[in-house]
Design a protein around this motif. Structure first.
Motif, PDB file in Angstrom:
ATOM      1  N   SER A  38       0.837  -1.197   0.000  1.00  0.00           N
ATOM      2  CA  SER A  38       0.000   0.000   0.000  1.00  0.00           C
ATOM      3  C   SER A  38       0.870   1.243   0.000  1.00  0.00           C
ATOM      4  O   SER A  38       1.867   1.322   0.703  1.00  0.00           O
ATOM      5  CB  SER A  38      -0.882   0.020   1.247  1.00  0.00           C
ATOM      6  N   TYR A  39       0.479   2.204  -0.816  1.00  0.00           N
ATOM      7  CA  TYR A  39       1.183   3.480  -0.855  1.00  0.00           C
ATOM      8  C   TYR A  39       0.242   4.535  -1.401  1.00  0.00           C
ATOM      9  O   TYR A  39      -0.812   4.235  -1.945  1.00  0.00           O
ATOM     10  CB  TYR A  39       2.454   3.403  -1.717  1.00  0.00           C
ATOM     11  N   ASP A  40       0.642   5.764  -1.235  1.00  0.00           N
ATOM     12  CA  ASP A  40      -0.057   6.883  -1.837  1.00  0.00           C
ATOM     13  C   ASP A  40       1.016   7.849  -2.301  1.00  0.00           C
ATOM     14  O   ASP A  40       2.085   7.928  -1.684  1.00  0.00           O
ATOM     15  CB  ASP A  40      -0.990   7.538  -0.824  1.00  0.00           C
ATOM     16  N   MET A  59      -6.473   6.727  -8.977  1.00  0.00           N
ATOM     17  CA  MET A  59      -6.779   5.305  -9.066  1.00  0.00           C
ATOM     18  C   MET A  59      -6.430   4.614  -7.757  1.00  0.00           C
ATOM     19  O   MET A  59      -5.360   4.068  -7.574  1.00  0.00           O
ATOM     20  CB  MET A  59      -6.037   4.667 -10.235  1.00  0.00           C
ATOM     21  N   ALA A  60      -7.377   4.651  -6.800  1.00  0.00           N
ATOM     22  CA  ALA A  60      -7.128   4.128  -5.454  1.00  0.00           C
ATOM     23  C   ALA A  60      -6.752   2.648  -5.466  1.00  0.00           C
ATOM     24  O   ALA A  60      -5.988   2.192  -4.626  1.00  0.00           O
ATOM     25  CB  ALA A  60      -8.364   4.349  -4.581  1.00  0.00           C
ATOM     26  N   THR A  61      -7.267   1.887  -6.423  1.00  0.00           N
ATOM     27  CA  THR A  61      -6.949   0.467  -6.446  1.00  0.00           C
ATOM     28  C   THR A  61      -5.467   0.240  -6.705  1.00  0.00           C
ATOM     29  O   THR A  61      -4.904  -0.749  -6.255  1.00  0.00           O
ATOM     30  CB  THR A  61      -7.764  -0.260  -7.539  1.00  0.00           C
ATOM     31  N   ARG A  62      -4.838   1.157  -7.386  1.00  0.00           N
ATOM     32  CA  ARG A  62      -3.409   1.028  -7.657  1.00  0.00           C
ATOM     33  C   ARG A  62      -2.599   1.208  -6.374  1.00  0.00           C
ATOM     34  O   ARG A  62      -1.501   0.742  -6.242  1.00  0.00           O
ATOM     35  CB  ARG A  62      -2.998   2.084  -8.685  1.00  0.00           C
ATOM     36  N   HIS A  63      -3.159   1.922  -5.421  1.00  0.00           N
ATOM     37  CA  HIS A  63      -2.432   2.289  -4.215  1.00  0.00           C
ATOM     38  C   HIS A  63      -2.777   1.436  -3.016  1.00  0.00           C
ATOM     39  O   HIS A  63      -2.388   1.756  -1.907  1.00  0.00           O
ATOM     40  CB  HIS A  63      -2.720   3.738  -3.857  1.00  0.00           C
ATOM     41  N   GLY A  64      -3.541   0.380  -3.189  1.00  0.00           N
ATOM     42  CA  GLY A  64      -4.006  -0.354  -2.026  1.00  0.00           C
ATOM     43  C   GLY A  64      -5.181   0.408  -1.430  1.00  0.00           C
ATOM     44  O   GLY A  64      -5.869   1.140  -2.103  1.00  0.00           O
ATOM     45  N   GLY A  65      -5.408   0.263  -0.149  1.00  0.00           N
ATOM     46  CA  GLY A  65      -6.563   0.871   0.492  1.00  0.00           C
ATOM     47  C   GLY A  65      -6.388   2.310   0.924  1.00  0.00           C
ATOM     48  O   GLY A  65      -7.272   2.861   1.550  1.00  0.00           O
ATOM     49  N   TRP A  66      -5.272   2.960   0.623  1.00  0.00           N
ATOM     50  CA  TRP A  66      -5.021   4.284   1.177  1.00  0.00           C
ATOM     51  C   TRP A  66      -5.710   5.379   0.392  1.00  0.00           C
ATOM     52  O   TRP A  66      -5.963   6.438   0.935  1.00  0.00           O
ATOM     53  CB  TRP A  66      -3.526   4.530   1.281  1.00  0.00           C
ATOM     54  N   ASP A 156      -2.239   1.084  11.965  1.00  0.00           N
ATOM     55  CA  ASP A 156      -2.910   2.244  12.565  1.00  0.00           C
ATOM     56  C   ASP A 156      -3.508   3.145  11.488  1.00  0.00           C
ATOM     57  O   ASP A 156      -4.610   3.660  11.647  1.00  0.00           O
ATOM     58  CB  ASP A 156      -1.935   3.051  13.431  1.00  0.00           C
ATOM     59  N   VAL A 157      -2.760   3.369  10.398  1.00  0.00           N
ATOM     60  CA  VAL A 157      -3.255   4.198   9.300  1.00  0.00           C
ATOM     61  C   VAL A 157      -4.493   3.549   8.691  1.00  0.00           C
ATOM     62  O   VAL A 157      -5.509   4.212   8.468  1.00  0.00           O
ATOM     63  CB  VAL A 157      -2.158   4.414   8.232  1.00  0.00           C
ATOM     64  N   GLU A 158      -4.422   2.261   8.437  1.00  0.00           N
ATOM     65  CA  GLU A 158      -5.556   1.561   7.833  1.00  0.00           C
ATOM     66  C   GLU A 158      -6.776   1.571   8.751  1.00  0.00           C
ATOM     67  O   GLU A 158      -7.906   1.742   8.295  1.00  0.00           O
ATOM     68  CB  GLU A 158      -5.141   0.153   7.434  1.00  0.00           C
ATOM     69  N   ALA A 159      -6.561   1.433  10.062  1.00  0.00           N
ATOM     70  CA  ALA A 159      -7.670   1.484  11.016  1.00  0.00           C
ATOM     71  C   ALA A 159      -8.320   2.868  11.012  1.00  0.00           C
ATOM     72  O   ALA A 159      -9.551   2.991  11.054  1.00  0.00           O
ATOM     73  CB  ALA A 159      -7.187   1.124  12.417  1.00  0.00           C
ATOM     74  N   ALA A 160      -7.503   3.928  10.957  1.00  0.00           N
ATOM     75  CA  ALA A 160      -8.040   5.294  10.910  1.00  0.00           C
ATOM     76  C   ALA A 160      -8.852   5.510   9.643  1.00  0.00           C
ATOM     77  O   ALA A 160      -9.907   6.156   9.672  1.00  0.00           O
ATOM     78  CB  ALA A 160      -6.905   6.310  11.001  1.00  0.00           C
TER      79      ALA A 160
END
Length: 169
Positions: A38-40, A59-66, A156-160
């Motif tokens: 995952s990255y942005d 393209m959010a799918t390219r970046h994982g869930g971020w 933590d980022v993903e939970a937020a």
């Protein structure tokens, strides 16, 4: 050694926006090849009036869930909202800013913000610690660069982000 669940931040400066976009394309290719998780990322420019412009690939799918929130959170820490020329500060971004603000010292924020000068472009990448090794191997063409391992975990980022998405829905 980087935390396996840590967040890595890279900012590189370039003579122009085209050079920054070229390295951005390299990062997207690394992701396509499975070299990074995952990255942005965003290409940042400043105009002659000092206004910050953020150019993102949506393209959010390219970046994982971020999906844009991670880079927006870092930009929100580096620049006052009045200087940002695009609306990158949304609800999910606000949820992540708190985590990143605990992972960056005031000196770090000052150093990163000053790295981007008027007339130049920058590439900001924030992602899982696996990003650091991939970027080092890719030999990005940035003229100046700052890379930092943040004292923040990707979980933590993903939970937020999940929490913010629940509030928005």
């Amino acid at each position: 050694m980087a935390k396996t669940d840590g967040v890595f931040l890279f900012i590189g400066t370039y003579a122009n926006e085209a050079a920054a976009r070229s390295d951005y394309d390299v990062v997207k290719e690394l992701h396509s090849d499975g070299a990074v998780g995952s990255y942005d990322a965003a290409v940042i420019t400043k105009d002659d009036k000092g206004k910050v412009h953020v150019n993102k690939d949506e393209m959010a799918t390219r970046h994982g869930g971020w999906g844009g929130a991670a880079a927006g959170a870092v930009i929100g820490l580096l620049f006052p909202p009045a200087l940002v020329g695009t609306a990158v500060l949304g609800g999910a971004v606000g949820a992540v800013i708190g985590h990143f603000s605990r992972g960056l010292s005031r000196a770090d924020v000052k150093e990163l913000g000053e790295l981007i000068d008027t007339g130049q472009a920058a590439l900001l990448i924030v992602g899982a610690s696996t990003l650091e090794e991939a970027i080092n191997k890719a030999e990005l063409k940035a003229e100046k660069r700052v890379a930092k391992q943040l004292d923040v975990s990707t979980s933590d980022v993903e939970a937020a982000l999940k929490e913010a998405a629940g509030e928005v829905s």
